[in-house]
Design a protein around this motif. Sequence first.
Motif, PDB file in Angstrom:
ATOM      1  N   GLU A 210       0.941  -1.208  -0.045  1.00 47.64           N
ATOM      2  CA  GLU A 210       0.066  -0.227   0.024  1.00 47.64           C
ATOM      3  C   GLU A 210       1.140   1.676   0.243  1.00 47.64           C
ATOM      4  O   GLU A 210       2.043   1.551   0.823  1.00 47.64           O
ATOM      5  N   VAL A 211       0.533   2.067  -0.178  1.00 47.78           N
ATOM      6  CA  VAL A 211       1.510   3.506  -0.713  1.00 47.78           C
ATOM      7  C   VAL A 211       0.399   4.005  -0.597  1.00 47.78           C
ATOM      8  O   VAL A 211      -0.347   4.669  -1.163  1.00 47.78           O
ATOM      9  N   ARG A 212       0.827   5.288   1.064  1.00 46.56           N
ATOM     10  CA  ARG A 212      -0.124   5.586   1.227  1.00 46.56           C
ATOM     11  C   ARG A 212      -0.226   7.327   1.296  1.00 46.56           C
ATOM     12  O   ARG A 212       1.318   7.567   1.745  1.00 46.56           O
ATOM     13  N   VAL A 213      -0.179   8.560   0.955  1.00 47.79           N
ATOM     14  CA  VAL A 213      -0.240   9.802   1.145  1.00 47.79           C
ATOM     15  C   VAL A 213      -0.170  10.038   2.701  1.00 47.79           C
ATOM     16  O   VAL A 213      -1.171  10.052   3.208  1.00 47.79           O
ATOM     17  N   ALA A 214       1.079  10.484   3.933  1.00 50.44           N
ATOM     18  CA  ALA A 214       0.781  10.518   5.355  1.00 50.44           C
ATOM     19  C   ALA A 214       1.722  11.146   5.692  1.00 50.44           C
ATOM     20  O   ALA A 214       2.440  11.858   4.936  1.00 50.44           O
ATOM     21  N   ASP A 215       1.125  12.417   6.645  1.00 49.27           N
ATOM     22  CA  ASP A 215       2.445  12.975   7.338  1.00 49.27           C
ATOM     23  C   ASP A 215       2.504  12.176   8.761  1.00 49.27           C
ATOM     24  O   ASP A 215       2.066  11.450   9.569  1.00 49.27           O
ATOM     25  N   VAL A 216       3.839  12.044   8.501  1.00 44.74           N
ATOM     26  CA  VAL A 216       4.353  10.037   8.471  1.00 44.74           C
ATOM     27  C   VAL A 216       4.612  10.486  10.569  1.00 44.74           C
ATOM     28  O   VAL A 216       3.776   9.497  11.278  1.00 44.74           O
ATOM     29  N   GLU A 217       4.812  12.301  10.661  1.00 47.11           N
ATOM     30  CA  GLU A 217       5.152  11.536  12.759  1.00 47.11           C
ATOM     31  C   GLU A 217       3.165  12.165  12.847  1.00 47.11           C
ATOM     32  O   GLU A 217       2.896  11.170  14.304  1.00 47.11           O
ATOM     33  N   LYS A 218       1.896  12.710  11.939  1.00 41.18           N
ATOM     34  CA  LYS A 218       0.912  12.555  12.681  1.00 41.18           C
ATOM     35  C   LYS A 218      -0.142  10.818  12.418  1.00 41.18           C
ATOM     36  O   LYS A 218      -0.477  10.447  13.526  1.00 41.18           O
ATOM     37  N   GLU A 219       0.302  10.284  11.592  1.00 39.84           N
ATOM     38  CA  GLU A 219      -0.102   9.175  11.234  1.00 39.84           C
ATOM     39  C   GLU A 219       0.788   7.656  12.207  1.00 39.84           C
ATOM     40  O   GLU A 219      -0.004   7.078  12.543  1.00 39.84           O
ATOM     41  N   LEU A 220       1.836   7.755  12.257  1.00 41.86           N
ATOM     42  CA  LEU A 220       2.579   6.956  13.132  1.00 41.86           C
ATOM     43  C   LEU A 220       2.249   6.508  14.061  1.00 41.86           C
ATOM     44  O   LEU A 220       2.301   4.993  13.636  1.00 41.86           O
ATOM     45  N   PRO A 221       2.038   7.186  14.823  1.00 39.12           N
ATOM     46  CA  PRO A 221       1.606   6.160  16.331  1.00 39.12           C
ATOM     47  C   PRO A 221       0.091   5.616  16.484  1.00 39.12           C
ATOM     48  O   PRO A 221      -0.304   4.645  17.095  1.00 39.12           O
ATOM     49  N   GLU A 222      -0.463   5.501  15.323  1.00 34.74           N
ATOM     50  CA  GLU A 222      -1.923   4.958  14.971  1.00 34.74           C
ATOM     51  C   GLU A 222      -1.459   3.324  14.238  1.00 34.74           C
ATOM     52  O   GLU A 222      -2.526   2.638  14.140  1.00 34.74           O
ATOM     53  N   LEU A 223      -0.249   3.348  13.343  1.00 30.55           N
ATOM     54  CA  LEU A 223      -0.493   2.030  12.651  1.00 30.55           C
ATOM     55  C   LEU A 223       0.117   0.956  13.147  1.00 30.55           C
ATOM     56  O   LEU A 223      -0.254  -0.330  12.429  1.00 30.55           O
ATOM     57  N   GLY A 224       0.827   1.281  15.022  1.00 27.65           N
ATOM     58  CA  GLY A 224       0.724   0.030  14.819  1.00 27.65           C
ATOM     59  C   GLY A 224       2.661  -0.530  15.082  1.00 27.65           C
ATOM     60  O   GLY A 224       3.295   0.312  15.102  1.00 27.65           O
ATOM     61  N   ARG A 225       2.603  -2.364  15.532  1.00 26.76           N
ATOM     62  CA  ARG A 225       4.499  -2.354  15.438  1.00 26.76           C
ATOM     63  C   ARG A 225       4.372  -3.132  13.458  1.00 26.76           C
ATOM     64  O   ARG A 225       4.092  -3.787  13.727  1.00 26.76           O
TER      65      ARG A 225
END
Length: 191
Positions: free
Chosen positions: A96-111
Motif C-alpha cells: 500500500e502506497v499512502r499519502v501521509a504526514d508520518v509523525e501524525k500517522e505513525l502512532p496509529e499504525l501499530g508495530r
Amino acid sequence: MAMSDVPGLVLETLKSAEARGFKLSCEEMVGRLLAALASAVPPGGRVLELGTGAGVGAAWLVSGLEHRSDVTVLTLERDPELAAAAREFAWPEWVEVRVADVEKELPELGRFDLIFADAEGGKWSGLDLTVSALQPSGVLVVDDMDLSRYPSIKHRESVTRVRDTILSDPRLVAVDLPVSSGIMVAAKRRD
C-alpha cells in the motif's frame, strides 16, 4: 554490480525517478540490504517505509519478499504527486502506497518488523515514534548518515543527532555502517 541482476520492478522505479528528475532514491547497496532484511521478515510480518519517493526503496523491499502474500508493506509519502506516481507501478496486492504526514500517522499504525526510515518525518524528526513502532526484535534501517555528504553545519548536526540517538537508545542494538550513503541498522531488544 551488473544491471542484469537488478530486479525488474527496481529498474522500472529507477527509470521513473530519472524521468521525473527525482534524485533522492535509495542507493543500490541500501536497496540490496533492504531486500535481504525483508526476506527474513517473519510470517504475517509488517514492513514500513517512511518516504516512498519514486518507489525505489519499496521495489527493493518487494524484491526481497518475492511472492510472500503473508507480509504487508506500507509505504508513506508526504507528497501527493510522488505517491500518485509510485502507485502507477504493478505492486503486489499486499503493498500500500499512502499519502501521509508520518509523525501524525505513525502512532496509529501499530508495530512493524522492518522499518526503512527515509523521510524527514520519522528520521530527522520524530525518530522516537519510529523506534516505538518497531516490534520487539524488529529492525530499523536509516540511510543518508554519511557526514561527509553534507556541506552545511546544520545538516551535519542533524545527522550527528540521529546517529547518536540510534546508538544510545537503550531499546536498540545498533551498528553504524560507513558504506554507501551511510547506513545505520538497529534491532529492537525484546521486551
